[in-house]
Design a protein around this motif. Structure first.
Motif, PDB file in Angstrom:
ATOM      1  N   ASN A   1       4.123  -7.386  -2.261  1.00 49.51           N
ATOM      2  CA  ASN A   1       2.881  -6.924  -2.887  1.00 49.51           C
ATOM      3  C   ASN A   1       2.719  -5.400  -2.786  1.00 49.51           C
ATOM      4  OD1 ASN A   1       0.500  -7.389  -4.343  1.00 49.51           O
ATOM      5  ND2 ASN A   1      -0.745  -7.489  -2.484  1.00 49.51           N
ATOM      6  N   ASP A   2       3.810  -4.686  -3.010  1.00 50.87           N
ATOM      7  CA  ASP A   2       3.823  -3.231  -2.876  1.00 50.87           C
ATOM      8  C   ASP A   2       3.729  -2.561  -4.237  1.00 50.87           C
ATOM      9  OD1 ASP A   2       3.966  -0.760  -1.671  1.00 50.87           O
ATOM     10  OD2 ASP A   2       6.164  -0.756  -1.544  1.00 50.87           O
ATOM     11  N   VAL A   3       2.751  -2.975  -5.044  1.00 50.08           N
ATOM     12  CA  VAL A   3       2.546  -2.427  -6.390  1.00 50.08           C
ATOM     13  C   VAL A   3       1.413  -1.408  -6.342  1.00 50.08           C
ATOM     14  CG1 VAL A   3       1.800  -2.961  -8.746  1.00 50.08           C
ATOM     15  CG2 VAL A   3       3.423  -4.460  -7.583  1.00 50.08           C
ATOM     16  N   VAL A   4       1.596  -0.294  -7.038  1.00 47.80           N
ATOM     17  CA  VAL A   4       0.544   0.710  -7.175  1.00 47.80           C
ATOM     18  C   VAL A   4       0.264   0.915  -8.656  1.00 47.80           C
ATOM     19  CG1 VAL A   4       1.085   1.873  -5.016  1.00 47.80           C
ATOM     20  CG2 VAL A   4       2.206   2.609  -7.113  1.00 47.80           C
TER      21      VAL A   4
ATOM     22  N   THR B   1       2.383 -17.937 -16.871  1.00 44.54           N
ATOM     23  CA  THR B   1       2.012 -18.716 -15.697  1.00 44.54           C
ATOM     24  C   THR B   1       0.651 -18.237 -15.193  1.00 44.54           C
ATOM     25  OG1 THR B   1       2.863 -17.264 -13.938  1.00 44.54           O
ATOM     26  CG2 THR B   1       4.463 -18.667 -15.064  1.00 44.54           C
ATOM     27  N   THR B   2       0.223 -18.779 -14.070  1.00 43.12           N
ATOM     28  CA  THR B   2      -0.968 -18.277 -13.383  1.00 43.12           C
ATOM     29  C   THR B   2      -0.586 -17.623 -12.052  1.00 43.12           C
ATOM     30  OG1 THR B   2      -1.297 -20.445 -12.354  1.00 43.12           O
ATOM     31  CG2 THR B   2      -2.444 -20.036 -14.437  1.00 43.12           C
ATOM     32  N   ILE B   3       0.706 -17.320 -11.888  1.00 40.66           N
ATOM     33  CA  ILE B   3       1.198 -16.764 -10.628  1.00 40.66           C
ATOM     34  C   ILE B   3       0.878 -15.271 -10.569  1.00 40.66           C
ATOM     35  CG2 ILE B   3       3.233 -16.343  -9.197  1.00 40.66           C
ATOM     36  CD1 ILE B   3       4.534 -18.762 -10.623  1.00 40.66           C
ATOM     37  N   PRO B   4       0.057 -14.830  -9.615  1.00 40.45           N
ATOM     38  CA  PRO B   4      -0.297 -13.411  -9.537  1.00 40.45           C
ATOM     39  C   PRO B   4       0.852 -12.574  -8.998  1.00 40.45           C
ATOM     40  CG  PRO B   4      -1.296 -14.602  -7.722  1.00 40.45           C
ATOM     41  CD  PRO B   4      -0.647 -15.639  -8.587  1.00 40.45           C
ATOM     42  N   VAL B   5       1.010 -11.369  -9.558  1.00 41.19           N
ATOM     43  CA  VAL B   5       2.014 -10.409  -9.089  1.00 41.19           C
ATOM     44  C   VAL B   5       1.342  -9.265  -8.328  1.00 41.19           C
ATOM     45  CG1 VAL B   5       3.840  -8.795  -9.799  1.00 41.19           C
ATOM     46  CG2 VAL B   5       3.566 -10.985 -10.987  1.00 41.19           C
ATOM     47  N   PHE B   6       0.192  -8.810  -8.841  1.00 41.94           N
ATOM     48  CA  PHE B   6      -0.568  -7.765  -8.149  1.00 41.94           C
ATOM     49  C   PHE B   6      -1.999  -7.775  -8.657  1.00 41.94           C
ATOM     50  CE2 PHE B   6       0.608  -5.609 -12.053  1.00 41.94           C
ATOM     51  CZ  PHE B   6      -0.484  -4.799 -12.344  1.00 41.94           C
ATOM     52  N   ILE B   7      -2.863  -7.117  -7.908  1.00 40.83           N
ATOM     53  CA  ILE B   7      -4.239  -6.898  -8.333  1.00 40.83           C
ATOM     54  C   ILE B   7      -4.638  -5.501  -7.913  1.00 40.83           C
ATOM     55  CG2 ILE B   7      -5.248  -7.888  -6.238  1.00 40.83           C
ATOM     56  CD1 ILE B   7      -7.499  -9.015  -8.111  1.00 40.83           C
ATOM     57  N   ALA B   8      -5.384  -4.808  -8.765  1.00 39.52           N
ATOM     58  CA  ALA B   8      -5.798  -3.432  -8.483  1.00 39.52           C
ATOM     59  C   ALA B   8      -7.194  -3.207  -9.040  1.00 39.52           C
ATOM     60  CB  ALA B   8      -4.816  -2.442  -9.108  1.00 39.52           C
TER      61      ALA B   8
ATOM     62  N   ILE C   1       7.321  -1.798 -12.938  1.00 34.11           N
ATOM     63  CA  ILE C   1       7.665  -2.527 -11.709  1.00 34.11           C
ATOM     64  C   ILE C   1       9.088  -3.034 -11.864  1.00 34.11           C
ATOM     65  CG2 ILE C   1       7.028  -4.388 -10.138  1.00 34.11           C
ATOM     66  CD1 ILE C   1       4.221  -4.304 -11.378  1.00 34.11           C
ATOM     67  N   GLN C   2      10.026  -2.408 -11.144  1.00 27.90           N
ATOM     68  CA  GLN C   2      11.443  -2.610 -11.443  1.00 27.90           C
ATOM     69  C   GLN C   2      12.015  -3.929 -10.958  1.00 27.90           C
ATOM     70  OE1 GLN C   2      13.872  -2.764  -8.827  1.00 27.90           O
ATOM     71  NE2 GLN C   2      13.799  -0.882  -7.636  1.00 27.90           N
ATOM     72  N   ASP C   3      11.440  -4.546  -9.895  1.00 30.85           N
ATOM     73  CA  ASP C   3      12.090  -5.732  -9.321  1.00 30.85           C
ATOM     74  C   ASP C   3      11.668  -7.006 -10.052  1.00 30.85           C
ATOM     75  OD1 ASP C   3       9.550  -5.370  -8.214  1.00 30.85           O
ATOM     76  OD2 ASP C   3      10.103  -6.201  -6.262  1.00 30.85           O
ATOM     77  N   THR C   4      12.121  -7.086 -11.319  1.00 28.07           N
ATOM     78  CA  THR C   4      11.783  -8.250 -12.142  1.00 28.07           C
ATOM     79  C   THR C   4      12.351  -9.544 -11.564  1.00 28.07           C
ATOM     80  OG1 THR C   4      13.737  -7.866 -13.525  1.00 28.07           O
ATOM     81  CG2 THR C   4      11.668  -6.870 -14.246  1.00 28.07           C
ATOM     82  N   ALA C   5      13.352  -9.442 -10.697  1.00 26.52           N
ATOM     83  CA  ALA C   5      13.889 -10.644 -10.054  1.00 26.52           C
ATOM     84  C   ALA C   5      12.814 -11.362  -9.249  1.00 26.52           C
ATOM     85  CB  ALA C   5      15.057 -10.280  -9.138  1.00 26.52           C
TER      86      ALA C   5
ATOM     87  N   PHE D   1       6.773  -2.126  -6.163  1.00 25.65           N
ATOM     88  CA  PHE D   1       7.601  -3.325  -6.052  1.00 25.65           C
ATOM     89  C   PHE D   1       6.728  -4.573  -5.947  1.00 25.65           C
ATOM     90  CE2 PHE D   1       9.782   0.275  -4.152  1.00 25.65           C
ATOM     91  CZ  PHE D   1      11.009   0.252  -4.797  1.00 25.65           C
ATOM     92  N   ALA D   2       7.110  -5.598  -6.713  1.00 24.83           N
ATOM     93  CA  ALA D   2       6.421  -6.880  -6.589  1.00 24.83           C
ATOM     94  C   ALA D   2       6.680  -7.491  -5.211  1.00 24.83           C
ATOM     95  CB  ALA D   2       6.877  -7.825  -7.700  1.00 24.83           C
TER      96      ALA D   2
END
Length: 223
Positions: free
Chosen positions: A89-92, A61-68, A10-14, A85-86
């Motif tokens: 929520n466009d993570v695959v 943290t407990t901040i979610p980035v994605f779920i699958a 996931i490239q958008d680490t920002a 992309f984070a």
């Protein structure tokens, strides 16, 4: 349990900080996986088999980035690659079943996972040739037509005993059906006179840039 390794593509680490923690069915199985990176550094981590929810969390943290949702077969080996992309929520999640049976003597096996959403062409061809080859690349490709979010089958390449600065192959990546322009090239090392190797090559974007990374992530599956 199943055996799993996890790749952060996931490239958008920002958008999510420096790395991910990965939670499967309520258990944190991977921690602090950077982009582009993978865990474990060798082998696999045992993960509960069957259907589960896999959650990517901003490290520490407990901040979610994605779920699958994932479905894993007991005793099978998998490479799970999170890409996209984070943002929004466009993570695959790419789930690739691994085959680590040793290749025949004198052969090396290569596989490509295309986890680059911004590579440009709809799919890519991969040419793997002996390092130092002066002959222009010519079809057929070693591995052809690898679209984003897909994993190729394993391709067998004859062992090259001639090493240059520690490398015995060069990989060329092109748009499918063409040999020019070359999107990027990269030297690789695989095999020995006594044992074959298996390599998985993961194509990613550049960090926080919507362009193909000119260096694939190399996973040493065997030897």
């Amino acid at each position: 349990p199943a055996q799993v390794r996890f790749v952060n593509a996931i490239q958008d680490t920002a958008q999510y900080g420096t790395a991910l923690d990965i939670d499967v069915a309520g258990t944190k199985d991977f921690t602090d996986v950077p982009f582009p990176g993978f865990q474990p550094s060798s082998g696999y981590t045992k993960i509960v088999s069957g259907g589960s929810a896999l959650q990517g969390i901003q490290t520490g943290t407990t901040i979610p980035v994605f779920i699958a949702d994932i479905s894993l077969t007991a005793s099978a080996q998998y490479t799970l690659v999170a890409t996209g992309f984070a943002t929004n929520n466009d993570v695959v999640l790419i789930s690739a079943l691994d085959n680590n049976l040793p290749p025949p003597t004198g052969q090396e096996n290569f596989r490509v996972i295309n986890a680059s959403p911004s590579s440009g062409p709809a799919a890519v061809d991969i040419y793997i040739v002996p390092v130092g080859s002066t002959t222009p690349i010519t079809p057929p490709a070693t591995i052809s037509n690898v679209a984003y979010r897909s994993a190729s089958t394993y391709a067998s390449v004859a062992y090259n005993p001639n090493f240059v600065q520690g490398f015995n192959y060069t990989m060329f990546v092109t748009a499918t059906g063409t040999t020019s322009p070359i999107l990027f090239s990269q030297t690789l090392s695989a095999g020995s006179s006594s044992a074959g190797s298996i390599r998985t090559l993961v194509l990613t974007d550049q960090q926080n840039i919507n362009q193909l990374n000119p260096s694939a992530l190399v996973l040493n599956d065997l030897n």
